[in-house]
Scaffold this active site. Structure first.
Site, mmCIF file in Angstrom:
data_model
loop_
_atom_site.group_PDB
_atom_site.id
_atom_site.type_symbol
_atom_site.label_atom_id
_atom_site.label_comp_id
_atom_site.label_asym_id
_atom_site.label_seq_id
_atom_site.Cartn_x
_atom_site.Cartn_y
_atom_site.Cartn_z
ATOM 1 N N VAL A 176 -0.683 -67.076 -12.165
ATOM 2 C CA VAL A 176 0.316 -68.075 -12.551
ATOM 3 C C VAL A 176 0.326 -68.185 -14.073
ATOM 4 O O VAL A 176 -0.729 -68.364 -14.690
ATOM 5 C CB VAL A 176 -0.062 -69.450 -11.939
ATOM 6 C CG1 VAL A 176 1.017 -70.483 -12.240
ATOM 7 C CG2 VAL A 176 -0.287 -69.323 -10.430
ATOM 8 N N CYS A 177 1.506 -68.097 -14.669
ATOM 9 C CA CYS A 177 1.589 -68.205 -16.133
ATOM 10 C C CYS A 177 1.133 -69.596 -16.576
ATOM 11 O O CYS A 177 1.723 -70.610 -16.184
ATOM 12 C CB CYS A 177 3.012 -67.968 -16.616
ATOM 13 S SG CYS A 177 3.187 -68.312 -18.382
ATOM 14 N N ILE A 178 0.102 -69.625 -17.387
ATOM 15 C CA ILE A 178 -0.511 -70.917 -17.742
ATOM 16 C C ILE A 178 0.437 -71.789 -18.569
ATOM 17 O O ILE A 178 0.538 -72.995 -18.335
ATOM 18 C CB ILE A 178 -1.872 -70.695 -18.455
ATOM 19 C CG1 ILE A 178 -2.582 -72.027 -18.676
ATOM 20 C CG2 ILE A 178 -1.720 -69.940 -19.773
ATOM 21 C CD1 ILE A 178 -4.056 -71.875 -19.019
#
Lengths: 96, 130, 125
Positions: free
Chosen positions: B77-79
């Protein structure tokens, strides 16, 4: 040969047009989700010139009541064929 | 072949999340390696630990979790996209002084560089947008 | 632009949305910048209303939303040299290169399929 995957209908969006101008002469187009509306004979004219290279996902047509209303020029595929289409193409480009 | 999946649509708002899960399962059934599913843009919402859909609807978070458990598919998941949208794992929650966390393993918060790496390392990247 | 000087590379990011109205443009640019920071060869193609991202005179939003113009202004530092705009989109919007904040290369519709084919990875935003 690239596989372009389109989930928007030519009736309400310019995205199909963006996909079409980005397609090379051998590229294929797969309609999924709301994109399958493009398989209706009245809308399939937007994809003239793609005979043999235009596909639509059967389960998305079926869930929308469109399965028996498809243009003859559209090739119907199931999800396993979707996998095959991605295998056969060098790469995929999605349009949404 | 080695595949990567990019999911950009929020669950239950757009079909993209269902399509991505369905396609990823089909890849695994065919015997392909799925090197990662990357969640970006509104797709990060698919990692919401507290999602509680009605019982007669597909549970997407559980679906992804099962794919990870059964086939080891990494769920990245893109932080940056996640933090903005209130999706924090335990570590980020504590770092930002929040009392709860909304992302849990097997979903992992990671940098956007992972997407580029996945896309260039895999034979195919298939994106699903809203 | 002729076939010969068509830019190729590892990543082509297609930007199709205007600034401020959604996060598409910012998140697409972020992907391009990260790839460039990892020393990947990146090209940007502004398509459709995405070309408005390049308009000069943009400002922060009323709530101080930064927008994307400051990021675009820094592009040179990231070694992204291929900045391509769709000719047809410029025409439809009635814009000229004088309206843009950066020098760009205009691409006719006929060149776009070759551009996609010349990149190892294409991401649409």
């Amino acid at each position: 040969m690239l596989l372009h995957i389109l989930n928007r209908s030519p009736l309400d969006s310019r995205v199909p047009e963006q996909a079409l101008i980005s397609m090379g002469p051998d590229d294929r187009l797969l309609l999924i989700e709301d994109g399958v509306q493009g398989a209706l004979p009245a809308l399939a004219v937007h994809f003239d010139g793609l005979e043999g290279r235009l596909f639509a996902l059967r389960e998305d047509l079926a869930s929308r009541g469109l399965l028996s209303r498809c243009d003859k020029r559209v090739r119907l595929v199931d999800v396993a064929d979707f996998v095959t289409l991605t295998e056969e193409a060098e790469r995929t480009v999605s349009w949404y | 072949m080695r595949y990567a999946i990019l999911l950009l649509g929020a669950p239950y708002s757009h079909q993209a999340a269902h399509s991505a899960l369905r396609f990823t399962r089909a890849l695994v059934e065919r015997g392909h390696e799925v090197a990662g599913v990357f969640f970006y843009h509104d797709g990060v919402q698919n990692a919401a630990r507290l999602a509680a859909p009605p019982q007669d609807e597909p549970h997407l978070v559980d679906g992804w979790t099962a794919l990870h458990a059964e086939h080891g598919v990494p769920l990245q998941v893109c932080i940056a996209a996640a933090l903005r949208r209130g999706l924090l794992d335990e570590r980020e929650a504590s770092r930002h002084g929040k009392s709860g966390h909304s992302v849990a393993p097997p979903f992992e918060l990671t940098g956007l560089g992972q997407l580029v790496d996945l896309g260039l390392r895999c034979d195919r990247l298939v994106a699903f947008g809203p | 632009m002729s076939e010969q000087d068509m830019p190729g590379g590892e990543l082509l990011v297609i930007l199709r949305h205007a600034p401020h109205g959604s996060s598409w443009l910012r998140e697409g640019l972020d992907a391009a910048l990260v790839a460039a920071a990892f020393e990947r060869r990146v090209s940007l193609l502004f398509m459709g209303e995405g070309v408005t991202a390049l308009l000069d005179g943009q400002q922060a939003g009323a709530l101080e939303q930064k927008g994307t113009a400051p990021t675009l202004a820094m592009l040179e530092m990231y070694d992204i040299d291929a900045l391509l705009v769709e000719d047809e989109a410029m025409r439809r919007l009635g814009l000229g290169e004088d309206d843009l904040m950066l020098p760009v290369r205009r691409v006719g519709g006929e060149a776009i399929p070759g551009l996609l084919a010349a990149h190892q990875l294409v991401l649409n935003f």
